[in-house]
Design an enzyme around this catalytic site. Structure first.
Site, PDB file in Angstrom:
ATOM      1  N   GLU A 189       0.716  -1.275   0.048  1.00 27.93           N
ATOM      2  CA  GLU A 189      -0.143   0.001   0.022  1.00 27.93           C
ATOM      3  C   GLU A 189       1.044   1.366  -0.020  1.00 27.93           C
ATOM      4  O   GLU A 189       0.741   2.173   0.828  1.00 27.93           O
ATOM      5  CB  GLU A 189      -1.110  -0.212   1.105  1.00 27.93           C
ATOM      6  CG  GLU A 189      -2.132  -1.160   1.038  1.00 27.93           C
ATOM      7  CD  GLU A 189      -3.300  -1.111   1.925  1.00 27.93           C
ATOM      8  OE1 GLU A 189      -3.128  -0.458   2.921  1.00 27.93           O
ATOM      9  OE2 GLU A 189      -4.189  -1.554   1.631  1.00 27.93           O
ATOM     10  N   GLU A 378      -5.735  -7.829  -1.513  1.00 31.23           N
ATOM     11  CA  GLU A 378      -6.518  -7.814   0.022  1.00 31.23           C
ATOM     12  C   GLU A 378      -7.814  -7.383  -0.284  1.00 31.23           C
ATOM     13  O   GLU A 378      -8.017  -6.449  -1.175  1.00 31.23           O
ATOM     14  CB  GLU A 378      -5.867  -6.726   0.593  1.00 31.23           C
ATOM     15  CG  GLU A 378      -4.405  -7.014   1.312  1.00 31.23           C
ATOM     16  CD  GLU A 378      -3.862  -5.916   2.169  1.00 31.23           C
ATOM     17  OE1 GLU A 378      -4.802  -5.383   2.693  1.00 31.23           O
ATOM     18  OE2 GLU A 378      -2.644  -6.035   2.539  1.00 31.23           O
TER      19      GLU A 378
END
Ligand code: BG6
Length: 484
Positions: A189, A378
């Site tokens: 991320e 995810e």
């Protein structure tokens, strides 16, 4: 109509700092995540302040006078239970398991020349255990933590010396796992970096400038890792890991649409463009002027970024938000940053808006812009699940969440989008990244442990486990009624 590929990679993931525990054994160094306590005053609905690490905060957290509890030092004990845990996960028929490597197990302070053999051995054992069950491994090299030594002695990623330290670490593990691991994500991320603990700010007043310079240094490190990784093993595949912050205009007022467009550019496209197109977007100069950012780059660095791009578009997707030009926007929780309320969507216990159609929108948008294969790394839902009698948790809400999202993936694929796989977050209940709570549970497997580490740590498969097992076996049939 196109269907999911026969070798579609169904998977699940965890991160080292949220799961392993045993942070003081076998030569491991302390990481920034290990220095991060659970704080009763932490506002779980507005986590930005809480997850921006500064030298001042580290000093406060580590001062023994302040009696903090550090949940990530215990994780769920995966360091010792990995064999049992992987055995349970193998029953899912999992095709791929994603986990991160703790840099501090390999290079305790981050800047040593030679790797710590005990750390490499641990991950080798984990990989061997997965391969035993025919489960591929995807490694994330930096998942929301860096060695405390790098933070305290070098000021984190703002320092260009850190590029070489990271590349040295990455090279050691890529060499060790040559032929065994072929899916790699250098940075988790990445676009959230400014708000997490991988950049450590010396002077919070200059936070934005430091953040973008830290971003740049990681873009360079990412390119170098791809270059070396391909030389080590040409089968290696490298992905981005964008925390996709989908946002809609609150209304169709043109100023809301414009505001939202700018938000998407700043939070998402900017990063995706550099990773996937290999250059800073056309509006970067204007953005840097507005933010008073002075980026320190060299032609050699820009050349590396240009030449070594990601092979696949890895991203996480949990929820969506809204944007408006007005200053009275109602806000709610979201992945890392709070966002605008969308009255058409339901929210989780932590205020994250549930939006499966948004996943399809994200997929179409990403595929449109970059035309590279997508890989959903995810997707999941954090829920409070009290279970004092240690029964099977009937998590029908998780099944619904996963079903609705997988259906949207199938729909995007049927229209022609290329997608390599879907990994749910998380394989087992682990410590929350942002709030450090154990009670924010994402797992397919319940772990008996509370926010302060009390409990038997017993693992109990939830109803979603059985459901997902059938989805995997049928390569995507979500009509199974299990638990619904
Ligand atoms: C992603 C992270 O942001 O979201 C994970 O990569 C994290 O590490 C997940 O656990 C869910 O976020 P949180 O803060 O609710 O644990």
């Amino acid at each position: 109509m196109k269907e999911l590929k026969k070798d579609f990679l169904w998977g699940a993931g965890i991160a080292a700092n949220q799961a392993e525990g045993y942070t003081n054994v076998d030569g491991k160094g302390i990481s920034t995540a290990d220095a991060w306590p659970i704080d009763k005053n932490f506002d779980v609905n507005n986590v930005i302040e809480g997850i921006t690490m500064t030298q001042e905060k580290i000093a406060k957290y580590l001062d023994p006078v302040n009696d903090y509890y550090f949940p990530k030092r215990n994780g769920i004990g995966f360091y010792k239970t990995y064999k049992e845990d992987i055995k349970i996960l193998s029953e899912l028929g999992l095709k791929i398991f994603r986990m991160s490597i703790a840099w501090t197990r390999i290079f305790p302070n981050g800047d040593e020349d030679k790797p710590n053999e005990a750390g490499l051995k641990f991950y080798e054992n984990v990989v061997n255990e997965c391969l035993k069950y025919d489960i591929k491994v995807l490694f994330t090299l930096q998942h929301n933590e860096i060695p405390l030594g790098i933070a305290q002695n070098y000021g984190g990623w703002n320092n260009k010396k850190v590029i070489d330290f990271f590349v040295n670490y990455a090279t050691s593990v890529m060499k060790r796992f040559k032929g065994k691991v072929q899916y790699w994500v250098p940075f988790n991320e990445f676009n959230h970096l400014g708000f997490d603990n991988t950049a450590i700010y010396d002077d919070t007043k200059d936070l934005v400038n430091q953040s973008y310079n830290a971003f740049h240094n990681q873009f360079v490190a990412n390119a170098k890792v791809i270059k070396l990784g391909k030389e080590i093993d040409c089968e290696n595949k490298f992905g981005t890991m964008l925390g996709w912050m989908l946002s809609y205009p609150l209304t169709c007022h043109p100023l809301d649409v414009l505001e939202n467009y700018k938000k998407m550019q700043k939070e998402n496209y900017f990063f995706a463009d550099v990773f996937l197109k290999g250059e800073y977007p056309w509006y970067a100069t204007d953005l840097f002027n507005q933010l008073k950012v002075t980026l320190k780059t060299t032609p050699e660095e820009l050349g590396l970024i240009k030449n070594y791009n990601a092979d696949f578009i890895g991203f996480s997707y949990y929820s969506s938000g809204t944007a408006t030009y007005r200053d009275d926007m109602k806000v709610t929780g979201g992945n890392v940053a709070a966002t605008g309320v969308n009255e058409y969507l339901e929210k989780t216990d932590w205020g994250w808006q549930v939006d499966p159609v948004g996943l399809k929108i994200a997929m179409l948008d990403l595929y449109d812009r970059y035309q590279k294969p997508l890989f959903i790394l995810e997707n999941g839902i954090g829920v409070k699940e009290d279970n004092p009698d240690l029964k099977v948790v009937n998590d029908h809400y998780r099944i619904k969440y996963m079903k609705d999202h997988i259906d949207q993936i199938k729909s995007a694929v049927s229209e022609g989008v290329e997608c390599w796989g879907y990994l749910t977050w998380s394989a087992l209940d682990i410590i929350s990244f942002s709030t450090h709570q154990m009670s924010k549970r994402y797992g397919l497997v319940y772990v008996d442990q509370d926010d302060y580490g009390n409990g038997t740590k017993k693992r109990i498969k939830k109803t979603s486990f059985e459901w997902y097992k059938k989805v995997i076996k049928s390569n995507g049939d979500t009509s199974i009624k299990e638990g619904l």
